[in-house]
Enzyme design. Structure first.
Site, mmCIF file in Angstrom:
data_model
loop_
_atom_site.group_PDB
_atom_site.id
_atom_site.type_symbol
_atom_site.label_atom_id
_atom_site.label_comp_id
_atom_site.label_asym_id
_atom_site.label_seq_id
_atom_site.Cartn_x
_atom_site.Cartn_y
_atom_site.Cartn_z
ATOM 1 N N LYS A 1 63.777 25.504 -27.514
ATOM 2 C CA LYS A 1 63.434 26.765 -27.679
ATOM 3 C C LYS A 1 62.883 27.206 -28.806
ATOM 4 O O LYS A 1 62.584 26.170 -29.745
ATOM 5 C CB LYS A 1 64.790 27.708 -27.773
ATOM 6 C CG LYS A 1 65.864 27.220 -26.389
ATOM 7 C CD LYS A 1 67.104 28.146 -26.548
ATOM 8 C CE LYS A 1 67.494 28.239 -25.181
ATOM 9 N NZ LYS A 1 69.028 28.668 -25.180
ATOM 10 N N TYR B 1 66.276 34.149 -16.939
ATOM 11 C CA TYR B 1 67.312 34.418 -17.434
ATOM 12 C C TYR B 1 68.138 35.635 -16.342
ATOM 13 O O TYR B 1 68.717 36.284 -16.927
ATOM 14 C CB TYR B 1 67.433 34.867 -18.850
ATOM 15 C CG TYR B 1 67.540 33.561 -20.022
ATOM 16 C CD1 TYR B 1 68.334 32.634 -19.810
ATOM 17 C CD2 TYR B 1 66.421 33.575 -20.730
ATOM 18 C CE1 TYR B 1 68.285 31.375 -20.575
ATOM 19 C CE2 TYR B 1 66.518 32.354 -21.871
ATOM 20 C CZ TYR B 1 67.487 31.442 -21.580
ATOM 21 O OH TYR B 1 67.444 30.221 -22.522
ATOM 22 N N ASN C 1 70.475 28.360 -30.423
ATOM 23 C CA ASN C 1 71.136 27.160 -29.883
ATOM 24 C C ASN C 1 70.128 26.098 -29.545
ATOM 25 O O ASN C 1 70.435 24.953 -28.779
ATOM 26 C CB ASN C 1 72.059 27.238 -28.954
ATOM 27 C CG ASN C 1 71.802 28.091 -27.682
ATOM 28 O OD1 ASN C 1 70.546 28.322 -27.395
ATOM 29 N ND2 ASN C 1 72.622 28.078 -26.787
ATOM 30 N N HIS D 1 67.935 24.225 -24.021
ATOM 31 C CA HIS D 1 68.182 24.728 -22.956
ATOM 32 C C HIS D 1 68.257 23.421 -21.981
ATOM 33 O O HIS D 1 67.107 22.619 -21.878
ATOM 34 C CB HIS D 1 67.282 25.758 -22.159
ATOM 35 C CG HIS D 1 67.400 25.967 -20.813
ATOM 36 N ND1 HIS D 1 68.347 26.920 -20.304
ATOM 37 C CD2 HIS D 1 67.042 25.456 -19.825
ATOM 38 C CE1 HIS D 1 68.582 26.829 -19.159
ATOM 39 N NE2 HIS D 1 67.832 25.823 -18.691
ATOM 40 N N GLU E 1 64.475 26.360 -11.844
ATOM 41 C CA GLU E 1 63.657 26.432 -12.979
ATOM 42 C C GLU E 1 62.519 25.292 -13.084
ATOM 43 O O GLU E 1 61.774 25.785 -13.687
ATOM 44 C CB GLU E 1 64.523 26.037 -14.269
ATOM 45 C CG GLU E 1 66.041 26.950 -14.452
ATOM 46 C CD GLU E 1 66.894 26.675 -15.282
ATOM 47 O OE1 GLU E 1 67.090 25.548 -15.714
ATOM 48 O OE2 GLU E 1 67.921 27.578 -15.324
HETATM 49 P P1 IDP Z 1 73.530 27.743 -21.588
HETATM 50 O O1 IDP Z 1 72.493 28.131 -22.153
HETATM 51 O O2 IDP Z 1 74.500 27.014 -22.293
HETATM 52 O O3 IDP Z 1 73.575 27.330 -20.176
HETATM 53 P P2 IDP Z 1 73.990 30.611 -20.670
HETATM 54 O O4 IDP Z 1 75.515 31.051 -20.705
HETATM 55 O O5 IDP Z 1 73.467 30.363 -19.468
HETATM 56 O O6 IDP Z 1 74.437 29.159 -21.662
HETATM 57 O O7 IDP Z 1 73.245 31.387 -21.597
HETATM 58 C C1 IDP Z 1 72.082 31.287 -21.795
HETATM 59 C C2 IDP Z 1 71.553 31.391 -23.063
HETATM 60 O O8 IDP Z 1 71.991 32.789 -23.705
HETATM 61 C C3 IDP Z 1 72.422 30.774 -24.462
HETATM 62 O O9 IDP Z 1 71.997 29.404 -24.333
HETATM 63 C C4 IDP Z 1 72.245 31.480 -25.390
HETATM 64 O O10 IDP Z 1 70.988 31.331 -25.791
HETATM 65 C C5 IDP Z 1 72.361 32.685 -24.911
HETATM 66 N N1 IDP Z 1 73.648 33.532 -25.080
HETATM 67 C C6 IDP Z 1 74.554 33.353 -24.247
HETATM 68 N N2 IDP Z 1 75.822 33.987 -24.620
HETATM 69 C C7 IDP Z 1 75.237 34.556 -25.604
HETATM 70 C C8 IDP Z 1 76.114 35.537 -26.647
HETATM 71 O O11 IDP Z 1 77.246 35.820 -26.529
HETATM 72 N N3 IDP Z 1 75.131 36.084 -27.348
HETATM 73 C C9 IDP Z 1 74.244 35.523 -27.750
HETATM 74 N N4 IDP Z 1 73.398 34.810 -26.858
HETATM 75 C C10 IDP Z 1 74.228 34.318 -25.934
#
Ligand code: IDP
Length: 149
Positions: free
Chosen positions: A9, A49, A112, A115, A126
């Site tokens: 990312k 997303y 984070n 992805h 994807e």
């Molecule tokens: P993942 O990336 O671990 O599969 P997902 O639940 O699919 O997690 O969420 C996609 C992305 O959305 C996450 O990697 C993160 O960057 C962002 N995200 C998810 N939940 C939150 C939140 O509660 N606050 C801010 N960003 C979030």
């Protein structure tokens, strides 16, 4: 062999973690079958997303993922989807084990670093979203016999 979609990312690129992250996947034994840098458009972010549309973090998430270039790749290997997810750690870096990518390099759920597809079905979706079929290279590596029985 299974394929998964992986993306470093914008924060990972800005923080000079591209080599480190790719290196971890390479050393594990995952094969890079596609790789490129791109700037994600608003439209592509919406599609990638889409499942999070309407959630409070959706708008900040789109802002974040479109804020700078990303490095996109397709990795191939045994149980590639789960293997990559385990190597990344859970979504919240503070909840991720220290040795994982997110556990080692991240502080915040909205930053984070990486992805990885969460299931073979989302991986297929994807991969098709980010790569044209001709961008995915099928090839053999001699090392495969030293990785797999
Ligand atoms: P993942 O990336 O671990 O599969 P997902 O639940 O699919 O997690 O969420 C996609 C992305 O959305 C996450 O990697 C993160 O960057 C962002 N995200 C998810 N939940 C939150 C939140 O509660 N606050 C801010 N960003 C979030």
């Amino acid at each position: 062999m299974e394929r998964t979609y992986v993306m470093i990312k914008p924060d990972g690129v800005q923080r000079n973690l591209v080599g480190e992250i790719i290196s971890r996947f390479e050393k594990k034994g995952l094969k890079i079958v596609a790789l490129k840098m791109l700037q994600i458009s608003r439209e592509l972010a919406d599609r990638h997303y889409g499942e999070h549309k309407g959630k409070p973090f959706f708008e900040p998430l789109v802002q974040y993922i479109t804020s700078g270039p990303v490095v996109a790749m397709v990795l191939e290997g045994k149980d590639a989807v789960t293997t990559v997810r385990d190597m990344m750690g859970p979504t919240n870096p503070l909840k991720a084990a220290p040795g994982t990518i997110r556990g080692t390099f991240g502080m915040d759920i909205g930053r984070n670093v990486v992805h990885g597809s969460d299931a073979p079905e989302s991986a297929a979706r994807e991969i098709a979203l980010f790569f044209a079929p001709e961008e995915i290279i099928e090839y053999n590596k001699n090392v495969d016999t030293w990785l797999y029985e």
